[in-house]
Design an enzyme around this catalytic site. Structure first.
Site, PDB file in Angstrom:
ATOM      1  N   ARG A  23      16.349  -9.475  -7.460  1.00 57.77           N
ATOM      2  CA  ARG A  23      16.767  -8.160  -7.954  1.00 57.77           C
ATOM      3  C   ARG A  23      18.264  -8.078  -8.198  1.00 57.77           C
ATOM      4  O   ARG A  23      18.718  -7.287  -9.013  1.00 57.77           O
ATOM      5  CB  ARG A  23      16.304  -7.054  -7.002  1.00 57.77           C
ATOM      6  CG  ARG A  23      14.791  -6.865  -7.068  1.00 57.77           C
ATOM      7  CD  ARG A  23      14.315  -5.850  -6.103  1.00 57.77           C
ATOM      8  NE  ARG A  23      14.545  -6.337  -4.744  1.00 57.77           N
ATOM      9  CZ  ARG A  23      13.927  -5.906  -3.676  1.00 57.77           C
ATOM     10  NH1 ARG A  23      13.034  -4.950  -3.787  1.00 57.77           N
ATOM     11  NH2 ARG A  23      14.184  -6.396  -2.499  1.00 57.77           N
TER      12      ARG A  23
ATOM     13  N   GLU B  74      14.184 -13.882   9.297  1.00 62.00           N
ATOM     14  CA  GLU B  74      13.557 -13.334  10.501  1.00 62.00           C
ATOM     15  C   GLU B  74      12.506 -14.287  11.048  1.00 62.00           C
ATOM     16  O   GLU B  74      12.413 -14.499  12.250  1.00 62.00           O
ATOM     17  CB  GLU B  74      12.925 -11.973  10.167  1.00 62.00           C
ATOM     18  CG  GLU B  74      12.406 -11.249  11.385  1.00 62.00           C
ATOM     19  CD  GLU B  74      11.890  -9.862  11.054  1.00 62.00           C
ATOM     20  OE1 GLU B  74      11.268  -9.261  11.944  1.00 62.00           O
ATOM     21  OE2 GLU B  74      12.099  -9.387   9.932  1.00 62.00           O
TER      22      GLU B  74
END
Length: 183
Positions: free
Chosen positions: A67, A104
């Protein structure tokens, strides 16, 4: 924050849609598709990014996959500058600089072409979101490794509760980190 900054933040935030439980239960996803679809909001965002590139003396604008490409490329064009993509591993041809970083749950690798910058070029890095700082931090390291100077970083949206800004301090080298909307 100036009145113009506040008005821009309000416009942009009004076009960012909350999507609960996406991509998994308990996550509130911030969808920028409505912002991109709105000519007024997308135009205001593009102009703001182009103005910062000019004010910071950037010679190129870098966008982070994926993006960040959508935000950085039109801003580079509006500022009369070149655009450089930083991509996921294996997406760029030729010689590349590569940087891995922790996610993560796992690891990811980003790349930039070795000839993307002339020595000493000033680069504005643009992305859609600052979360934990891993992607942007790896990108800033790549910019430096490729021989460019960091003019600054501008992100559309910062998820302030994830402390990404603090994790980026060592990567910035004194360059400004700016966000247009803080969540």
């Amino acid at each position: 924050m100036t009145t113009a900054d506040t008005a821009l933040a309000e416009l942009l935030n009004s076009r960012i849609r909350d999507v609960p439980d996406y991509p998994k239960p308990g996550v509130l996803f911030k969808d920028i598709a409505p912002l991109l679809a709105d000519a007024e909001a997308f135009g205001a965002l593009t102009r703001a990014l182009a103005e910062r590139a000019t004010e910071l003396g950037a010679t190129k604008v870098v966008g982070l996959e994926a993006r960040g490409f959508v935000l950085a490329a039109p801003a580079a064009f509006a500022a009369g500058l070149g655009f450089v993509p930083i991509r996921k591993q294996g997406k760029l041809p030729g010689a590349v600089f590569r940087r891995s970083y922790e996610l993560e749950y796992g690891e990811a690798t980003l790349e930039v072409q070795c000839d993307a910058f002339a020595p000493g070029e000033r680069v504005l890095v643009v992305d859609d979101v600052l979360a934990t700082g891993g992607t942007i931090g790896a990108s800033l390291d790549l910019v430096k490794e490729a021989g460019a100077e960091l003019a600054g970083v501008v992100v559309l949206m910062e998820l302030g509760f994830l402390d990404g800004r603090e994790r980026l301090a060592g990567h910035l080298g004194g360059a400004p980190l700016e966000t247009l909307v803080t969540v």
